[in-house]
Motif scaffolding. Structure first.
Motif, PDB file in Angstrom:
ATOM      1  N   UNK A  68      36.854  40.163  45.122  1.00  0.00           N
ATOM      2  CA  UNK A  68      36.390  40.798  44.601  1.00  0.00           C
ATOM      3  C   UNK A  68      37.632  42.055  44.066  1.00  0.00           C
ATOM      4  N   UNK A  69      38.324  42.280  44.854  1.00  0.00           N
ATOM      5  CA  UNK A  69      39.307  42.979  44.654  1.00  0.00           C
ATOM      6  C   UNK A  69      40.863  42.652  43.953  1.00  0.00           C
ATOM      7  N   UNK A  70      40.880  41.168  44.206  1.00  0.00           N
ATOM      8  CA  UNK A  70      41.937  40.452  43.785  1.00  0.00           C
ATOM      9  C   UNK A  70      41.661  40.039  42.106  1.00  0.00           C
ATOM     10  N   UNK A  71      40.785  39.660  42.237  1.00  0.00           N
ATOM     11  CA  UNK A  71      39.917  39.154  40.609  1.00  0.00           C
ATOM     12  C   UNK A  71      39.723  40.779  39.713  1.00  0.00           C
ATOM     13  N   UNK A  72      39.360  41.483  40.101  1.00  0.00           N
ATOM     14  CA  UNK A  72      38.807  42.935  40.128  1.00  0.00           C
ATOM     15  C   UNK A  72      37.465  42.706  39.274  1.00  0.00           C
ATOM     16  N   UNK A  73      36.513  42.171  39.686  1.00  0.00           N
ATOM     17  CA  UNK A  73      35.583  42.217  39.739  1.00  0.00           C
ATOM     18  C   UNK A  73      34.641  42.153  41.270  1.00  0.00           C
ATOM     19  N   UNK A  74      32.994  42.483  40.187  1.00  0.00           N
ATOM     20  CA  UNK A  74      32.033  42.090  41.140  1.00  0.00           C
ATOM     21  C   UNK A  74      31.308  41.522  41.280  1.00  0.00           C
ATOM     22  N   UNK A  75      31.484  40.194  41.825  1.00  0.00           N
ATOM     23  CA  UNK A  75      30.973  39.407  41.800  1.00  0.00           C
ATOM     24  C   UNK A  75      30.363  38.282  42.812  1.00  0.00           C
ATOM     25  N   UNK A 226      40.836  45.416  51.898  1.00  0.00           N
ATOM     26  CA  UNK A 226      40.374  45.708  51.228  1.00  0.00           C
ATOM     27  C   UNK A 226      39.498  46.526  50.393  1.00  0.00           C
ATOM     28  N   UNK A 227      39.120  47.470  51.582  1.00  0.00           N
ATOM     29  CA  UNK A 227      38.418  49.024  51.192  1.00  0.00           C
ATOM     30  C   UNK A 227      39.642  49.752  51.073  1.00  0.00           C
ATOM     31  N   UNK A 228      41.009  49.931  50.984  1.00  0.00           N
ATOM     32  CA  UNK A 228      41.628  51.171  50.342  1.00  0.00           C
ATOM     33  C   UNK A 228      43.026  50.230  49.470  1.00  0.00           C
ATOM     34  N   UNK A 229      43.336  48.796  49.667  1.00  0.00           N
ATOM     35  CA  UNK A 229      43.534  48.430  48.749  1.00  0.00           C
ATOM     36  C   UNK A 229      45.156  47.937  49.002  1.00  0.00           C
ATOM     37  N   UNK A 230      45.542  48.165  50.150  1.00  0.00           N
ATOM     38  CA  UNK A 230      46.431  48.370  51.474  1.00  0.00           C
ATOM     39  C   UNK A 230      47.218  46.593  51.392  1.00  0.00           C
ATOM     40  N   UNK A 231      48.085  46.515  50.646  1.00  0.00           N
ATOM     41  CA  UNK A 231      48.374  45.400  50.802  1.00  0.00           C
ATOM     42  C   UNK A 231      48.056  43.823  49.800  1.00  0.00           C
ATOM     43  N   UNK A 232      47.344  44.247  49.089  1.00  0.00           N
ATOM     44  CA  UNK A 232      46.941  43.964  47.952  1.00  0.00           C
ATOM     45  C   UNK A 232      47.586  43.870  46.784  1.00  0.00           C
ATOM     46  N   UNK A 233      47.793  44.537  46.871  1.00  0.00           N
ATOM     47  CA  UNK A 233      49.667  44.457  44.623  1.00  0.00           C
ATOM     48  C   UNK A 233      50.257  43.467  46.064  1.00  0.00           C
TER      49      UNK A 233
END
Length: 523
Positions: A68-75, A226-233
Protein backbone atom coordinates in the motif's frame (compact mmCIF):
# COMPACT_ATOMS: atom_id res chain seq x y z
CA UNK A 1 22.75 -11.19 -30.55
CA UNK A 2 19.97 -9.52 -28.57
CA UNK A 3 18.98 -10.60 -25.07
CA UNK A 4 15.68 -11.94 -26.41
CA UNK A 5 17.55 -14.05 -28.96
CA UNK A 6 20.08 -15.25 -26.40
CA UNK A 7 17.42 -16.20 -23.87
CA UNK A 8 15.44 -18.04 -26.50
CA UNK A 9 18.58 -19.88 -27.61
CA UNK A 10 19.33 -20.84 -24.03
CA UNK A 11 15.76 -21.98 -23.52
CA UNK A 12 15.87 -24.06 -26.70
CA UNK A 13 19.14 -25.66 -25.58
CA UNK A 14 17.63 -26.54 -22.23
CA UNK A 15 14.48 -27.93 -23.86
CA UNK A 16 16.56 -30.02 -26.24
CA UNK A 17 18.68 -31.33 -23.38
CA UNK A 18 15.50 -32.31 -21.56
CA UNK A 19 14.18 -34.08 -24.64
CA UNK A 20 17.43 -36.01 -25.16
CA UNK A 21 17.63 -37.02 -21.50
CA UNK A 22 13.99 -38.09 -21.43
CA UNK A 23 13.00 -40.50 -18.69
CA UNK A 24 16.60 -40.93 -17.57
CA UNK A 25 16.13 -37.90 -15.31
CA UNK A 26 14.37 -38.26 -12.01
CA UNK A 27 10.84 -36.88 -12.04
CA UNK A 28 11.44 -33.81 -9.79
CA UNK A 29 14.43 -32.70 -11.87
CA UNK A 30 12.59 -33.15 -15.16
CA UNK A 31 9.58 -31.27 -13.79
CA UNK A 32 11.72 -28.40 -12.49
CA UNK A 33 13.61 -28.02 -15.78
CA UNK A 34 10.40 -28.24 -17.80
CA UNK A 35 8.84 -25.60 -15.56
CA UNK A 36 11.78 -23.27 -16.23
CA UNK A 37 11.59 -23.86 -19.99
CA UNK A 38 7.85 -23.30 -20.14
CA UNK A 39 7.94 -20.31 -17.80
CA UNK A 40 10.71 -18.49 -19.66
CA UNK A 41 9.12 -19.16 -23.04
CA UNK A 42 5.76 -17.89 -21.84
CA UNK A 43 7.35 -14.84 -20.20
CA UNK A 44 9.28 -13.98 -23.36
CA UNK A 45 6.14 -14.47 -25.45
CA UNK A 46 4.39 -11.87 -23.29
CA UNK A 47 7.20 -9.40 -23.91
CA UNK A 48 9.26 -7.35 -21.49
CA UNK A 49 7.34 -4.10 -21.50
CA UNK A 50 6.37 -4.84 -17.89
CA UNK A 51 8.46 -5.68 -14.86
CA UNK A 52 6.77 -8.04 -12.40
CA UNK A 53 7.83 -7.45 -8.81
CA UNK A 54 6.48 -9.58 -5.97
CA UNK A 55 6.47 -8.87 -2.25
CA UNK A 56 6.87 -12.18 -0.38
CA UNK A 57 7.30 -12.97 3.27
CA UNK A 58 5.84 -14.48 6.39
CA UNK A 59 2.88 -13.62 8.58
CA UNK A 60 3.28 -10.24 10.24
CA UNK A 61 6.22 -9.12 8.12
CA UNK A 62 4.24 -6.16 6.75
CA UNK A 63 4.11 -7.03 3.06
CA UNK A 64 0.64 -5.62 2.53
CA UNK A 65 1.47 -2.40 4.34
CA UNK A 66 4.51 -1.95 2.12
CA UNK A 67 2.41 -2.78 -0.93
CA UNK A 68 0.00 0.00 0.00
CA UNK A 69 2.87 2.37 0.81
CA UNK A 70 4.61 1.79 -2.52
CA UNK A 71 1.40 1.93 -4.58
CA UNK A 72 0.11 4.87 -2.51
CA UNK A 73 -3.22 3.04 -2.27
CA UNK A 74 -5.13 1.15 0.38
CA UNK A 75 -5.98 -1.94 -1.54
CA UNK A 76 -4.06 -4.94 -0.16
CA UNK A 77 -5.47 -6.78 2.85
CA UNK A 78 -3.82 -5.73 6.08
CA UNK A 79 -4.09 -7.17 9.54
CA UNK A 80 -6.69 -9.74 10.51
CA UNK A 81 -8.08 -10.11 6.98
CA UNK A 82 -4.73 -11.17 5.59
CA UNK A 83 -4.49 -14.84 6.60
CA UNK A 84 -8.00 -15.56 5.35
CA UNK A 85 -7.22 -15.39 1.63
CA UNK A 86 -4.81 -17.20 -0.66
CA UNK A 87 -5.42 -14.74 -3.47
CA UNK A 88 -2.75 -12.50 -4.95
CA UNK A 89 -3.19 -8.74 -5.07
CA UNK A 90 -1.77 -6.82 -8.04
CA UNK A 91 -1.21 -3.19 -8.88
CA UNK A 92 -0.04 -2.20 -12.36
CA UNK A 93 1.09 1.23 -13.42
CA UNK A 94 -0.60 1.02 -16.85
CA UNK A 95 -3.60 -0.77 -18.31
CA UNK A 96 -1.63 -3.04 -20.68
CA UNK A 97 -0.75 -5.79 -18.21
CA UNK A 98 -3.97 -7.80 -18.44
CA UNK A 99 -2.47 -10.68 -20.44
CA UNK A 100 0.51 -10.83 -18.09
CA UNK A 101 -1.73 -10.92 -15.01
CA UNK A 102 -3.89 -13.60 -16.63
CA UNK A 103 -0.74 -15.69 -17.12
CA UNK A 104 0.33 -15.17 -13.52
CA UNK A 105 -3.14 -16.10 -12.35
CA UNK A 106 -4.26 -12.97 -10.53
CA UNK A 107 -8.03 -12.80 -10.09
CA UNK A 108 -9.51 -9.85 -11.95
CA UNK A 109 -11.19 -8.47 -8.84
CA UNK A 110 -7.79 -8.41 -7.12
CA UNK A 111 -6.23 -6.09 -9.71
CA UNK A 112 -5.98 -2.35 -9.71
CA UNK A 113 -4.47 -0.02 -12.28
CA UNK A 114 -2.58 3.03 -11.06
CA UNK A 115 -4.22 5.23 -13.71
CA UNK A 116 -7.32 7.22 -14.57
CA UNK A 117 -8.68 8.97 -11.53
CA UNK A 118 -5.73 7.75 -9.45
CA UNK A 119 -2.49 9.65 -9.32
CA UNK A 120 -0.19 8.49 -12.08
CA UNK A 121 3.39 7.69 -11.21
CA UNK A 122 5.27 7.88 -14.50
CA UNK A 123 8.51 6.83 -12.79
CA UNK A 124 7.03 3.37 -12.25
CA UNK A 125 5.55 3.01 -15.72
CA UNK A 126 5.54 -0.69 -16.65
CA UNK A 127 5.68 -1.93 -13.06
CA UNK A 128 3.38 -4.76 -11.94
CA UNK A 129 3.54 -5.11 -8.16
CA UNK A 130 2.22 -8.27 -6.49
CA UNK A 131 1.33 -8.86 -2.87
CA UNK A 132 1.63 -12.62 -2.22
CA UNK A 133 0.02 -14.69 0.53
CA UNK A 134 2.11 -15.53 3.59
CA UNK A 135 4.48 -18.40 2.83
CA UNK A 136 4.28 -19.62 6.45
CA UNK A 137 0.50 -19.55 6.73
CA UNK A 138 -1.25 -22.43 8.45
CA UNK A 139 -3.31 -22.73 5.27
CA UNK A 140 -1.50 -25.07 2.79
CA UNK A 141 -3.14 -23.27 -0.14
CA UNK A 142 -1.24 -20.11 0.71
CA UNK A 143 2.13 -21.77 0.24
CA UNK A 144 0.91 -23.46 -2.92
CA UNK A 145 0.09 -20.05 -4.38
CA UNK A 146 3.48 -18.66 -3.35
CA UNK A 147 5.33 -21.64 -4.83
CA UNK A 148 3.42 -21.25 -8.09
CA UNK A 149 3.96 -17.52 -8.42
CA UNK A 150 7.63 -17.21 -7.43
CA UNK A 151 9.08 -18.64 -10.67
CA UNK A 152 6.91 -16.23 -12.69
CA UNK A 153 8.12 -12.94 -11.25
CA UNK A 154 10.99 -10.80 -12.49
CA UNK A 155 12.13 -9.26 -9.20
CA UNK A 156 11.45 -10.98 -5.89
CA UNK A 157 11.43 -8.81 -2.77
CA UNK A 158 11.54 -10.72 0.49
CA UNK A 159 10.03 -8.76 3.35
CA UNK A 160 11.29 -9.78 6.79
CA UNK A 161 10.77 -8.30 10.22
CA UNK A 162 13.09 -8.03 13.27
CA UNK A 163 11.29 -10.84 15.09
CA UNK A 164 11.16 -13.52 12.38
CA UNK A 165 14.00 -12.69 9.96
CA UNK A 166 15.83 -15.88 11.02
CA UNK A 167 12.77 -18.14 10.58
CA UNK A 168 13.91 -21.53 9.30
CA UNK A 169 10.82 -21.89 7.10
CA UNK A 170 12.05 -18.90 5.09
CA UNK A 171 15.72 -19.83 4.92
CA UNK A 172 15.46 -23.60 4.36
CA UNK A 173 12.27 -23.51 2.34
CA UNK A 174 13.06 -20.60 0.01
CA UNK A 175 16.27 -18.63 0.37
CA UNK A 176 18.65 -21.59 0.21
CA UNK A 177 16.79 -22.80 -2.86
CA UNK A 178 17.36 -19.43 -4.55
CA UNK A 179 21.13 -19.62 -4.92
CA UNK A 180 21.97 -18.31 -8.37
CA UNK A 181 18.94 -16.02 -8.37
CA UNK A 182 20.66 -13.22 -6.46
CA UNK A 183 20.51 -11.04 -9.57
CA UNK A 184 16.75 -10.73 -9.21
CA UNK A 185 16.32 -10.57 -5.46
CA UNK A 186 16.06 -7.87 -2.82
CA UNK A 187 15.52 -8.11 0.95
CA UNK A 188 13.59 -5.46 2.86
CA UNK A 189 14.07 -5.43 6.63
CA UNK A 190 10.71 -3.97 7.60
CA UNK A 191 9.60 -2.48 10.93
CA UNK A 192 13.08 -1.04 11.46
CA UNK A 193 11.41 1.73 13.52
CA UNK A 194 10.79 -0.86 16.27
CA UNK A 195 14.53 -1.52 16.67
CA UNK A 196 16.59 0.79 18.89
CA UNK A 197 19.21 2.66 16.82
CA UNK A 198 22.02 1.11 18.88
CA UNK A 199 20.96 -2.42 17.83
CA UNK A 200 20.28 -1.82 14.16
CA UNK A 201 23.82 -2.46 12.93
CA UNK A 202 23.96 -5.71 14.90
CA UNK A 203 20.59 -6.79 13.45
CA UNK A 204 21.63 -6.03 9.90
CA UNK A 205 24.96 -7.82 10.34
CA UNK A 206 23.14 -10.92 11.58
CA UNK A 207 20.78 -10.85 8.60
CA UNK A 208 23.76 -10.49 6.25
CA UNK A 209 25.39 -13.50 7.93
CA UNK A 210 22.26 -15.61 7.52
CA UNK A 211 22.07 -14.74 3.83
CA UNK A 212 25.72 -15.69 3.41
CA UNK A 213 25.04 -18.98 5.19
CA UNK A 214 22.20 -19.57 2.73
CA UNK A 215 24.71 -19.19 -0.12
CA UNK A 216 23.30 -15.83 -1.20
CA UNK A 217 25.98 -13.25 -1.85
CA UNK A 218 25.50 -9.67 -2.94
CA UNK A 219 21.77 -9.51 -2.24
CA UNK A 220 20.93 -5.89 -1.33
CA UNK A 221 19.28 -5.38 2.06
CA UNK A 222 17.30 -2.19 2.69
CA UNK A 223 15.95 -1.23 6.11
CA UNK A 224 12.42 0.15 5.80
CA UNK A 225 9.38 1.01 7.86
CA UNK A 226 5.92 0.82 6.31
CA UNK A 227 4.58 2.73 9.32
CA UNK A 228 6.97 5.70 9.27
CA UNK A 229 7.94 5.57 5.61
CA UNK A 230 11.66 5.16 6.37
CA UNK A 231 13.48 3.61 3.41
CA UNK A 232 10.36 3.53 1.22
CA UNK A 233 11.70 6.35 -0.94
CA UNK A 234 14.83 4.28 -1.60
CA UNK A 235 12.69 1.33 -2.63
CA UNK A 236 10.58 3.58 -4.83
CA UNK A 237 13.70 5.00 -6.49
CA UNK A 238 15.12 1.52 -7.07
CA UNK A 239 11.89 0.30 -8.66
CA UNK A 240 11.66 3.36 -10.89
CA UNK A 241 15.21 2.82 -12.18
CA UNK A 242 14.52 -0.88 -12.70
CA UNK A 243 11.42 -0.06 -14.73
CA UNK A 244 13.26 2.58 -16.74
CA UNK A 245 16.12 0.22 -17.65
CA UNK A 246 13.90 -2.87 -18.14
CA UNK A 247 16.68 -5.14 -16.89
CA UNK A 248 15.04 -7.40 -14.37
CA UNK A 249 12.79 -9.52 -16.58
CA UNK A 250 15.73 -10.78 -18.62
CA UNK A 251 17.80 -11.20 -15.48
CA UNK A 252 15.11 -13.28 -13.81
CA UNK A 253 14.69 -15.43 -16.93
CA UNK A 254 18.45 -15.90 -17.10
CA UNK A 255 18.49 -16.86 -13.42
CA UNK A 256 15.71 -19.41 -13.94
CA UNK A 257 17.64 -20.95 -16.83
CA UNK A 258 20.87 -20.95 -14.81
CA UNK A 259 19.22 -22.73 -11.89
CA UNK A 260 17.53 -25.30 -14.13
CA UNK A 261 20.74 -25.92 -16.08
CA UNK A 262 22.72 -26.44 -12.86
CA UNK A 263 20.10 -28.89 -11.65
CA UNK A 264 20.25 -30.74 -14.95
CA UNK A 265 24.05 -30.82 -14.87
CA UNK A 266 23.89 -32.49 -11.47
CA UNK A 267 22.22 -35.43 -13.27
CA UNK A 268 24.98 -35.73 -15.89
CA UNK A 269 28.48 -36.10 -14.40
CA UNK A 270 31.29 -34.43 -16.28
CA UNK A 271 33.61 -37.43 -16.66
CA UNK A 272 32.41 -40.80 -17.97
CA UNK A 273 35.62 -42.58 -19.05
CA UNK A 274 34.71 -45.30 -21.55
CA UNK A 275 36.15 -46.61 -24.80
CA UNK A 276 34.34 -49.10 -27.06
CA UNK A 277 37.44 -50.93 -28.27
CA UNK A 278 38.84 -51.25 -24.77
CA UNK A 279 35.49 -52.39 -23.34
CA UNK A 280 35.10 -55.10 -25.99
CA UNK A 281 38.67 -56.30 -25.46
CA UNK A 282 38.09 -56.60 -21.71
CA UNK A 283 35.01 -58.77 -22.07
CA UNK A 284 36.04 -60.86 -25.08
CA UNK A 285 37.97 -63.55 -23.11
CA UNK A 286 34.84 -64.31 -21.08
CA UNK A 287 32.81 -65.05 -24.23
CA UNK A 288 35.69 -67.08 -25.67
CA UNK A 289 35.55 -69.28 -22.58
CA UNK A 290 31.73 -69.38 -22.64
CA UNK A 291 31.73 -70.77 -26.21
CA UNK A 292 34.72 -73.10 -25.86
CA UNK A 293 36.26 -71.36 -28.87
CA UNK A 294 39.87 -72.22 -28.10
CA UNK A 295 39.00 -75.88 -27.49
CA UNK A 296 37.10 -76.13 -30.79
CA UNK A 297 39.99 -74.44 -32.61
CA UNK A 298 42.33 -77.07 -31.14
CA UNK A 299 39.99 -79.85 -32.22
CA UNK A 300 39.97 -78.48 -35.79
CA UNK A 301 43.76 -78.54 -35.79
CA UNK A 302 43.82 -82.12 -34.54
CA UNK A 303 41.29 -83.19 -37.17
CA UNK A 304 43.40 -81.66 -39.94
CA UNK A 305 46.55 -83.35 -38.61
CA UNK A 306 44.93 -86.72 -38.18
CA UNK A 307 42.79 -86.63 -41.27
CA UNK A 308 39.54 -87.39 -39.45
CA UNK A 309 37.07 -85.87 -36.98
CA UNK A 310 34.38 -83.12 -37.13
CA UNK A 311 34.27 -80.83 -34.05
CA UNK A 312 31.34 -78.52 -33.27
CA UNK A 313 30.56 -75.67 -30.87
CA UNK A 314 28.61 -76.52 -27.71
CA UNK A 315 25.77 -74.18 -26.62
CA UNK A 316 27.23 -71.05 -24.96
CA UNK A 317 27.30 -71.20 -21.17
CA UNK A 318 24.22 -69.24 -20.02
CA UNK A 319 25.64 -68.18 -16.65
CA UNK A 320 28.92 -67.03 -18.20
CA UNK A 321 27.12 -64.87 -20.79
CA UNK A 322 24.82 -63.40 -18.12
CA UNK A 323 27.77 -62.59 -15.88
CA UNK A 324 29.65 -61.04 -18.81
CA UNK A 325 26.76 -58.71 -19.55
CA UNK A 326 26.42 -57.75 -15.88
CA UNK A 327 30.11 -56.86 -15.73
CA UNK A 328 29.73 -54.73 -18.86
CA UNK A 329 26.83 -52.76 -17.40
CA UNK A 330 28.65 -52.27 -14.11
CA UNK A 331 31.82 -50.97 -15.74
CA UNK A 332 30.07 -48.72 -18.26
CA UNK A 333 27.36 -47.46 -15.93
CA UNK A 334 29.37 -46.94 -12.73
CA UNK A 335 29.78 -43.14 -13.20
CA UNK A 336 26.15 -42.64 -14.28
CA UNK A 337 23.12 -41.73 -12.12
CA UNK A 338 20.51 -44.42 -11.59
CA UNK A 339 18.21 -43.23 -14.39
CA UNK A 340 20.98 -43.48 -16.96
CA UNK A 341 22.05 -46.88 -15.59
CA UNK A 342 18.50 -48.12 -15.94
CA UNK A 343 18.34 -46.86 -19.51
CA UNK A 344 21.67 -48.57 -20.28
CA UNK A 345 20.30 -51.89 -19.05
CA UNK A 346 17.14 -51.42 -21.12
CA UNK A 347 18.82 -50.43 -24.38
CA UNK A 348 21.57 -53.06 -24.42
CA UNK A 349 20.85 -56.67 -25.47
CA UNK A 350 19.41 -58.87 -22.74
CA UNK A 351 21.33 -61.91 -21.53
CA UNK A 352 19.11 -64.29 -23.56
CA UNK A 353 19.37 -62.19 -26.71
CA UNK A 354 23.12 -61.92 -26.24
CA UNK A 355 23.44 -65.70 -25.74
CA UNK A 356 21.44 -66.36 -28.93
CA UNK A 357 23.62 -63.92 -30.87
CA UNK A 358 26.76 -65.59 -29.53
CA UNK A 359 25.50 -69.03 -30.55
CA UNK A 360 24.62 -67.82 -34.07
CA UNK A 361 27.94 -66.05 -34.44
CA UNK A 362 30.12 -69.06 -33.59
CA UNK A 363 27.86 -71.36 -35.65
CA UNK A 364 28.89 -69.36 -38.73
CA UNK A 365 32.60 -69.88 -38.04
CA UNK A 366 34.05 -72.30 -40.65
CA UNK A 367 35.31 -75.55 -39.14
CA UNK A 368 37.28 -76.86 -42.14
CA UNK A 369 39.03 -80.15 -41.30
CA UNK A 370 39.99 -81.10 -44.88
CA UNK A 371 43.67 -81.88 -45.40
CA UNK A 372 46.03 -80.26 -47.88
CA UNK A 373 44.61 -80.24 -51.41
CA UNK A 374 47.46 -82.40 -52.85
CA UNK A 375 47.85 -84.62 -49.82
CA UNK A 376 46.32 -87.71 -51.49
CA UNK A 377 48.46 -87.38 -54.62
CA UNK A 378 51.55 -86.75 -52.54
CA UNK A 379 50.79 -89.72 -50.33
CA UNK A 380 50.31 -91.94 -53.40
CA UNK A 381 53.61 -90.73 -54.76
CA UNK A 382 55.32 -91.61 -51.48
CA UNK A 383 53.82 -95.11 -51.61
CA UNK A 384 54.85 -95.49 -55.24
CA UNK A 385 58.38 -94.45 -54.47
CA UNK A 386 58.49 -96.84 -51.53
CA UNK A 387 57.22 -99.74 -53.64
CA UNK A 388 59.70 -98.88 -56.38
CA UNK A 389 62.50 -98.79 -53.80
CA UNK A 390 61.47 -102.23 -52.52
CA UNK A 391 61.29 -103.66 -56.05
CA UNK A 392 64.68 -102.30 -57.02
CA UNK A 393 66.20 -103.55 -53.78
CA UNK A 394 64.74 -107.04 -54.40
CA UNK A 395 66.09 -107.11 -57.96
CA UNK A 396 69.50 -105.91 -56.71
CA UNK A 397 69.55 -108.76 -54.14
CA UNK A 398 68.88 -111.35 -56.81
CA UNK A 399 71.55 -109.76 -58.98
CA UNK A 400 74.11 -110.09 -56.22
CA UNK A 401 73.20 -113.79 -55.99
CA UNK A 402 73.86 -114.21 -59.67
CA UNK A 403 70.31 -114.32 -60.84
CA UNK A 404 70.32 -112.56 -63.13
CA UNK A 405 74.01 -112.33 -63.73
CA UNK A 406 74.82 -108.65 -64.07
CA UNK A 407 78.31 -107.39 -64.53
CA UNK A 408 79.73 -105.12 -61.83
CA UNK A 409 79.00 -102.44 -60.82
CA UNK A 410 75.29 -102.77 -61.76
CA UNK A 411 74.18 -104.71 -58.69
CA UNK A 412 75.64 -101.98 -56.48
CA UNK A 413 74.15 -99.26 -58.60
CA UNK A 414 70.76 -100.94 -58.16
CA UNK A 415 71.25 -100.84 -54.41
CA UNK A 416 72.08 -97.13 -54.58
CA UNK A 417 68.96 -96.55 -56.71
CA UNK A 418 66.81 -98.45 -54.21
CA UNK A 419 68.21 -96.35 -51.38
CA UNK A 420 67.55 -93.15 -53.29
CA UNK A 421 63.97 -94.19 -54.00
CA UNK A 422 63.46 -95.05 -50.31
CA UNK A 423 64.83 -91.68 -49.23
CA UNK A 424 62.57 -89.95 -51.74
CA UNK A 425 59.57 -91.92 -50.47
CA UNK A 426 60.36 -90.96 -46.89
CA UNK A 427 60.89 -87.30 -47.86
CA UNK A 428 57.61 -87.15 -49.76
CA UNK A 429 55.80 -88.84 -46.84
CA UNK A 430 57.37 -86.41 -44.36
CA UNK A 431 56.32 -83.48 -46.52
CA UNK A 432 52.71 -84.66 -46.22
CA UNK A 433 53.00 -84.72 -42.42
CA UNK A 434 54.61 -81.28 -42.31
CA UNK A 435 51.98 -79.86 -44.67
CA UNK A 436 49.19 -81.26 -42.50
CA UNK A 437 50.72 -79.81 -39.35
CA UNK A 438 51.20 -76.42 -40.91
CA UNK A 439 47.70 -76.46 -42.31
CA UNK A 440 46.34 -77.63 -38.94
CA UNK A 441 48.02 -74.70 -37.18
CA UNK A 442 46.67 -72.26 -39.76
CA UNK A 443 43.17 -73.69 -39.54
CA UNK A 444 43.19 -73.64 -35.72
CA UNK A 445 44.44 -70.04 -35.70
CA UNK A 446 41.86 -69.14 -38.33
CA UNK A 447 39.03 -70.59 -36.28
CA UNK A 448 40.25 -68.74 -33.20
CA UNK A 449 40.65 -65.49 -35.15
CA UNK A 450 37.32 -65.76 -36.98
CA UNK A 451 35.54 -66.74 -33.78
CA UNK A 452 37.02 -63.83 -31.85
CA UNK A 453 36.03 -61.42 -34.61
CA UNK A 454 32.49 -62.81 -34.54
CA UNK A 455 32.29 -62.48 -30.76
CA UNK A 456 33.72 -58.95 -30.90
CA UNK A 457 30.94 -58.03 -33.32
CA UNK A 458 28.33 -59.52 -30.99
CA UNK A 459 29.71 -57.49 -28.09
CA UNK A 460 29.92 -54.33 -30.19
CA UNK A 461 26.43 -54.67 -31.69
CA UNK A 462 24.61 -55.95 -28.62
CA UNK A 463 26.35 -53.99 -25.87
CA UNK A 464 28.91 -51.58 -27.30
CA UNK A 465 26.93 -49.51 -29.79
CA UNK A 466 23.92 -49.00 -27.46
CA UNK A 467 26.34 -47.96 -24.71
CA UNK A 468 28.16 -45.64 -27.06
CA UNK A 469 24.89 -44.06 -28.17
CA UNK A 470 23.68 -43.58 -24.60
CA UNK A 471 26.97 -42.00 -23.51
CA UNK A 472 26.88 -39.73 -26.58
CA UNK A 473 23.39 -38.60 -25.56
CA UNK A 474 24.64 -38.13 -22.01
CA UNK A 475 27.43 -35.91 -23.31
CA UNK A 476 24.97 -34.08 -25.55
CA UNK A 477 22.70 -33.34 -22.59
CA UNK A 478 25.64 -31.96 -20.63
CA UNK A 479 26.82 -29.84 -23.57
CA UNK A 480 23.35 -28.38 -24.09
CA UNK A 481 22.88 -27.74 -20.36
CA UNK A 482 26.25 -25.98 -20.22
CA UNK A 483 25.27 -23.89 -23.22
CA UNK A 484 21.97 -22.98 -21.54
CA UNK A 485 23.90 -21.93 -18.47
CA UNK A 486 26.94 -20.29 -20.04
CA UNK A 487 25.56 -18.34 -22.99
CA UNK A 488 25.91 -14.70 -21.90
CA UNK A 489 23.04 -12.27 -21.71
CA UNK A 490 24.27 -8.80 -22.53
CA UNK A 491 25.32 -7.04 -19.34
CA UNK A 492 24.61 -9.98 -17.04
CA UNK A 493 27.07 -9.97 -14.22
CA UNK A 494 28.49 -6.62 -15.34
CA UNK A 495 27.91 -3.15 -14.07
CA UNK A 496 25.57 -2.53 -16.95
CA UNK A 497 23.29 -5.31 -15.85
CA UNK A 498 23.28 -4.85 -12.09
CA UNK A 499 20.54 -3.37 -9.99
CA UNK A 500 20.55 0.37 -10.27
CA UNK A 501 23.00 2.36 -8.12
CA UNK A 502 20.20 3.12 -5.71
CA UNK A 503 20.16 -0.50 -4.65
CA UNK A 504 23.86 -0.50 -3.88
CA UNK A 505 23.61 2.74 -2.02
CA UNK A 506 20.69 1.48 0.01
CA UNK A 507 22.45 -1.77 0.68
CA UNK A 508 25.55 0.06 1.80
CA UNK A 509 23.49 2.06 4.23
CA UNK A 510 22.32 -1.16 5.83
CA UNK A 511 25.68 -2.82 5.98
CA UNK A 512 25.12 -5.22 3.06
CA UNK A 513 27.80 -5.93 0.45
CA UNK A 514 27.25 -3.59 -2.51
CA UNK A 515 27.43 -6.02 -5.42
CA UNK A 516 25.59 -6.39 -8.72
CA UNK A 517 22.30 -7.97 -7.97
CA UNK A 518 19.89 -8.12 -10.84
CA UNK A 519 19.02 -8.08 -14.45
CA UNK A 520 20.65 -7.64 -17.78
CA UNK A 521 20.92 -4.82 -20.28
CA UNK A 522 17.93 -3.51 -22.19
CA UNK A 523 16.96 -5.84 -25.03
Amino acid sequence: MTDDTTLRARTDDLAQALAVAGERLDAPTAARVQQAVDGVRERLALGVDHTVVALAGGTGSGKSSLFNKISRLTFADVGIKRPTTARVTACSWDDGAEALLDWIGVDRERRIVQAGELEMDDALDGLVLLDLPDHDSIEPKHREVVDRILPLVDLLIWVVDPQKYADDALHSGYLRESVGMEASMLVLLNQIDTVPPARRDELRADLDRLLEDDGLRGVPVIAVSARTGEGVAQVHELLSEVCERQTVAAGRAAGELDAAARLLLSQVPAEVPWDLEHAVARELPALVDATGLDAVAGQVGAAVRNGYGMPEFPPPDRDAVTLSRARWLTRAGAPLPSGWQRSLAETTASADVLRTAVAEAVRKVRLDVAGPRRARATRRLAWALGIAAAAVATFAGFALGGTPDLPAPWPWLLWVLAGALLVAALAVGASVVVARRRLAARRAAGVAREGRAALEKVLADGLGLPTQKLLAEHKRVRTLAQSARDLPVAGAGSEGGSLPPGASAAASSTGAVPQAAAGVARR
